[in-house]
Design a protein around this motif. Structure first.
Motif, mmCIF file in Angstrom:
data_model
loop_
_atom_site.group_PDB
_atom_site.id
_atom_site.type_symbol
_atom_site.label_atom_id
_atom_site.label_comp_id
_atom_site.label_asym_id
_atom_site.label_seq_id
_atom_site.Cartn_x
_atom_site.Cartn_y
_atom_site.Cartn_z
ATOM 1 N N ASP A 190 -57.141 18.790 -53.105
ATOM 2 C CA ASP A 190 -57.895 19.639 -52.188
ATOM 3 C C ASP A 190 -58.141 21.056 -52.702
ATOM 4 O O ASP A 190 -58.715 21.879 -51.993
ATOM 5 C CB ASP A 190 -57.207 19.688 -50.827
ATOM 6 C CG ASP A 190 -55.796 20.266 -50.909
ATOM 7 O OD1 ASP A 190 -55.284 20.450 -52.018
ATOM 8 O OD2 ASP A 190 -55.213 20.531 -49.835
ATOM 9 N N ARG A 191 -57.707 21.355 -53.927
ATOM 10 C CA ARG A 191 -57.959 22.675 -54.504
ATOM 11 C C ARG A 191 -58.096 22.567 -56.010
ATOM 12 O O ARG A 191 -57.643 21.594 -56.615
ATOM 13 C CB ARG A 191 -56.872 23.662 -54.122
ATOM 14 C CG ARG A 191 -55.489 23.278 -54.593
ATOM 15 C CD ARG A 191 -54.469 24.224 -54.010
ATOM 16 N NE ARG A 191 -53.153 23.972 -54.576
ATOM 17 C CZ ARG A 191 -52.107 24.707 -54.315
ATOM 18 N NH1 ARG A 191 -52.209 25.757 -53.529
ATOM 19 N NH2 ARG A 191 -50.956 24.437 -54.858
ATOM 20 N N PRO A 244 -61.966 19.802 -56.972
ATOM 21 C CA PRO A 244 -62.342 18.845 -55.933
ATOM 22 C C PRO A 244 -63.860 18.725 -55.867
ATOM 23 O O PRO A 244 -64.583 19.625 -56.319
ATOM 24 C CB PRO A 244 -61.784 19.442 -54.651
ATOM 25 C CG PRO A 244 -61.123 20.707 -55.004
ATOM 26 C CD PRO A 244 -61.296 20.958 -56.467
#
Length: 118
Positions: free
Chosen positions: A22-23, A71
């Motif tokens: 997610d990062r 992502p």
């Protein structure tokens, strides 16, 4: 890995590839080394300009050396075509990174990464 480029940035070449997380991340040891050498142990993520977007980059053990993994949302924002690809990236110097992260925090203090296009 990075060399001086301008008053605000260092220049480097890294493989840019998609990442299921997610990062944005790079190899944890390299992240720590860059942070120690160029950011003078600045708290927080490194800030890289990849293609057309500034991206906060964290360390992770599951990323190969010499790679920044993004992502899907961040990858599409950069405009990088056909990843994985070796790309020139700009690393914001510590004062510029603080400025960019400060702008993001001002926009949304609860989520630095989502604010200001991060």
């Amino acid at each position: 890995m990075f060399e001086p480029f301008s008053r605000s940035y260092y220049l480097g070449r890294l493989y840019v590839e998609p990442y299921a997380g997610d990062r944005a991340v790079m190899h944890a040891e390299q992240h720590e080394q860059v942070n120690d050498e160029l950011y003078d142990d600045h708290p927080g993520p490194l800030v890289m300009k990849i293609g057309t977007a500034h991206v906060p980059v964290h360390g992770a053990d599951d990323v190969p050396g010499g790679t920044v993994a993004l992502p899907e949302a961040a990858l599409s924002a950069t405009g990088v075509d056909n990843p994985p690809t070796l790309s020139e990236v700009l690393l914001a110097k510590a004062d510029r990174a603080s400025q960019l992260l400060g702008l993001a925090t001002d926009a949304d203090p609860s989520n630095t990464e989502r604010a200001a296009g991060f």
